[in-house]
Structures are given as structure tokens and as C-alpha cells.
Write a protein that holds these residues in place. Structure first.
Motif, PDB file in Angstrom:
ATOM      1  N   UNK A 126       1.024  -1.061   0.015  1.00 28.02           N
ATOM      2  CA  UNK A 126      -0.121  -0.038   0.125  1.00 28.02           C
ATOM      3  C   UNK A 126       0.797   1.325   0.142  1.00 28.02           C
ATOM      4  N   UNK A 127       0.264   2.418  -0.653  1.00 26.48           N
ATOM      5  CA  UNK A 127       1.247   3.467  -0.619  1.00 26.48           C
ATOM      6  C   UNK A 127       1.157   4.192   0.727  1.00 26.48           C
ATOM      7  N   UNK A 128       1.973   5.137   1.074  1.00 31.37           N
ATOM      8  CA  UNK A 128       2.075   5.984   2.349  1.00 31.37           C
ATOM      9  C   UNK A 128       0.598   6.536   2.435  1.00 31.37           C
ATOM     10  N   UNK A 129       0.113   7.053   1.472  1.00 27.64           N
ATOM     11  CA  UNK A 129      -0.914   7.909   1.507  1.00 27.64           C
ATOM     12  C   UNK A 129      -2.149   6.955   1.968  1.00 27.64           C
ATOM     13  N   UNK A 130      -2.116   5.591   1.518  1.00 26.03           N
ATOM     14  CA  UNK A 130      -3.170   4.687   1.859  1.00 26.03           C
ATOM     15  C   UNK A 130      -3.208   4.255   3.416  1.00 26.03           C
ATOM     16  N   UNK A 145      -8.421  -1.590  -1.412  1.00 23.92           N
ATOM     17  CA  UNK A 145      -8.053  -2.474  -2.453  1.00 23.92           C
ATOM     18  C   UNK A 145      -9.174  -2.479  -3.628  1.00 23.92           C
ATOM     19  N   UNK A 146     -10.327  -2.588  -3.264  1.00 26.41           N
ATOM     20  CA  UNK A 146     -11.293  -2.595  -4.246  1.00 26.41           C
ATOM     21  C   UNK A 146     -11.416  -1.249  -5.083  1.00 26.41           C
ATOM     22  N   UNK A 147     -11.121  -0.439  -4.098  1.00 22.26           N
ATOM     23  CA  UNK A 147     -11.177   1.039  -4.850  1.00 22.26           C
ATOM     24  C   UNK A 147      -9.951   1.217  -5.807  1.00 22.26           C
ATOM     25  N   UNK A 148      -8.818   0.627  -5.366  1.00 23.59           N
ATOM     26  CA  UNK A 148      -7.745   0.926  -6.156  1.00 23.59           C
ATOM     27  C   UNK A 148      -7.819  -0.235  -7.597  1.00 23.59           C
ATOM     28  N   UNK A 149      -8.563  -1.395  -7.231  1.00 21.82           N
ATOM     29  CA  UNK A 149      -8.739  -2.183  -8.505  1.00 21.82           C
ATOM     30  C   UNK A 149      -9.773  -1.403  -9.374  1.00 21.82           C
ATOM     31  N   UNK A 150     -10.701  -0.817  -8.899  1.00 23.25           N
ATOM     32  CA  UNK A 150     -11.775   0.066  -9.701  1.00 23.25           C
ATOM     33  C   UNK A 150     -10.863   0.685 -10.369  1.00 23.25           C
ATOM     34  N   UNK A 151      -9.939   1.632  -9.931  1.00 21.37           N
ATOM     35  CA  UNK A 151      -9.182   2.706 -10.638  1.00 21.37           C
ATOM     36  C   UNK A 151      -8.321   1.889 -11.536  1.00 21.37           C
ATOM     37  N   UNK A 152      -7.679   0.974 -11.358  1.00 14.40           N
ATOM     38  CA  UNK A 152      -6.771   0.301 -12.338  1.00 14.40           C
ATOM     39  C   UNK A 152      -7.509  -0.321 -13.475  1.00 14.40           C
ATOM     40  N   UNK A 153      -8.948  -0.599 -13.293  1.00 18.78           N
ATOM     41  CA  UNK A 153      -9.678  -1.002 -14.408  1.00 18.78           C
ATOM     42  C   UNK A 153     -10.140   0.272 -15.331  1.00 18.78           C
ATOM     43  N   UNK A 154     -10.212   1.264 -14.705  1.00 21.51           N
ATOM     44  CA  UNK A 154     -10.367   2.379 -15.393  1.00 21.51           C
ATOM     45  C   UNK A 154      -9.255   2.744 -16.400  1.00 21.51           C
TER      46      UNK A 154
END
Length: 256
Positions: free
Chosen positions: A73-77, A113-122
Motif C-alpha cells: 500500500x502507498x504511504x497515503x493509503x 483494494x476494491x477502490x484501487x482495483x476499480x481505478x486500475x480497471x478504469x
């Protein structure tokens, strides 16, 4: 240091009994307990997350200090998850809460992770090869207008055709986000002149079709080419040559 805290630490060591899952980092009457829990969170992607709880001597009357770290995970996350845990701890009754916070941590990581997966898909969709056909209203200052279109196509790594005839069409191929940027520039930058000779934007531009359209390497458009046509059969032949007959058939009803 309360008996309740001692009991809680003992219970935590029993719950997180796998190799490397639980570590009693420090214990003293002055500072209380510092424990580290290494857990797997985030559903199928399974991020390893280290969370450190500092249980002060007056814990659980006051919530623990918490730090979160993870290589996945990133530092921000991690900072965002830590803040959620602190807020959760502040909202809980003054009783042993570490196990409850770890369970909440797992929920937070899974949502992240769900949010990041959604962003990756976009992002992946935006990188897909797309094709678009645009309709322009007029080209009066031809050299200036065409020069801008050629420059934009190079800057945005788009290939395409400018077809000049009864209908002025632009065929574009490339990443969807770059095609959208091309269209944005058309509508916001002065590209031509109006009937009175004043500089104007292409406000009448229309996107006739935009779709995922993967061509083989031998069929892919090369460069940005300007081509004149004088009849509908000639226009049809251009799309056939580009192996874009299906796109052409979809836009045909909109042409003059």
C-alpha cells in the motif's frame, strides 16, 4: 498496567499465533505495552499489513496509539487507514479493543483494494485501443486548422485521417483518454475562422462514434493523413481500405 490489558495481550498472542503474526515489542510499567500484529488483508489480493499498537498504562481508558505500514500500500493509503483506525478506537467503549480494531483494519484494507482495483480497471480501459469518427462543421483556414490537427495527433500519439469532402470527417485511433483530449482541444481552442474572418472554436464538432477497436498491426493507421474525396463511393472506399466498414455503416445514416 491493568489485568485486563495483560489478559488482552495474552489473548492476542493466542489469536495471532502464526509465524511472525504477533510480536510483543516492548513492555514496561511506565510505557505500557507495544505490540505488533502482521495480518493479511484485502481479500483475494491479500496485502500484508503491519499494525503497531501502543497500549498506554491507562489503556483502555484512553485509546491506543496506532501506526500502519505495508509494502503493498502507498504511504497515503496507510495514513488514511491509520486515521480510520484512530477514529474507530475513539468511538469504542473504554474496554479491550485491539482485536476489534484489527478486524476493522482488514475491512479498511479490503475497501482500499476494491477502490484501487476499480481505478486500475478504469486506467486499463483508458489505455485500450479505441477508434473515433468526428464530424467537423467547416475548415476555412485550411493550413492553420490542418496544421493544428497534425500537431495534436503527434503530441497525443494518435493516428488518423482527415477526410475532406461534403462531410468533413476525422478518424482517430489511439488511447481513449487521448482521443478525449483531442476532442476537448477542438472545442476549447480557436482552430479556424468564422464567416467574418474572426478566429473561432470548433463548437459544432460531433463525435459520430467512439468505440474500442483493436486492429492488427498491419491494419493499424499510420500517421495522420489528409485525404480529399468527391463522392460517397470514394468515402466508402476509404473506410473499406482502413478495414473500418463496420464503423462506417454505423455513421452512414448521420452523413449528409
Amino acid at each position: 498496567m491493568s489485568d485486563a490489558t495483560l489478559d488482552e495481550v495474552s489473548v492476542l498472542s493466542a489469536i495471532y499465533c502464526g509465524e511472525g503474526e504477533f510480536q510483543l515489542v516492548r513492555q514496561s510499567a511506565q510505557d505500557g505495552f507495544v505490540v505488533r500484529i502482521n495480518c493479511s488483508a484485502g481479500g483475494d489480493r491479500g496485502q500484508n499489513v503491519n499494525v503497531v499498537f501502543h497500549l498506554h498504562p491507562n489503556y483502555p481508558s484512553c485509546p491506543p496509539d496506532i501506526s500502519v505500514s505495508s509494502t503493498g500500500l502507498s504511504r497515503t493509503q496507510c495514513h488514511s487507514i491509520r486515521q480510520k483506525l484512530l477514529d474507530k478506537a475513539a468511538s469504542l467503549p473504554s474496554e479491550p479493543m485491539v482485536h476489534q480494531l484489527v478486524e476493522y483494519l482488514q475491512q479498511c484494507v479490503e475497501l482500499t483494494e476494491k477502490h484501487r482495483t476499480g481505478e486500475d480497471a478504469v486506467k486499463e480501459r483508458e489505455k485500450e485501443e479505441w477508434a473515433a469518427v468526428l464530424s467537423l462543421d467547416h475548415i476555412r483556414s485550411r493550413n492553420h486548422y490542418v496544421g493544428l490537427l497534425e500537431r495534436w495527433s503527434q503530441q497525443l500519439q494518435l493516428t488518423g485521417r482527415l477526410l475532406l469532402g461534403q462531410n468533413i470527417l476525422v478518424i482517430l485511433q489511439g488511447a481513449r483518454c487521448d482521443i478525449k483530449e483531442f476532442c476537448r482541444r477542438l472545442k476549447t481552442i480557436k482552430v479556424d475562422v468564422d464567416a467574418s474572418g474572426k478566429k473561432c472554436k470548433e463548437r459544432m464538432m460531433k463525435v459520430l462514434i467512439e468505440t474500442a477497436f483493436n486492429l492488427s498491426s498491419q491494419d493499424s493507421l499510420q500517421g495522420f493523413v489528409v485525404k480529399n474525396y468527391h463522392s460517397l463511393p470514394e468515402l466508402t472506399a476509404v473506410f473499406q481500405e482502413l478495414n473500418m466498414t463496420e464503423l462506417y455503416e454505423q455513421i452512414l445514416p448521420t452523413l449528409k
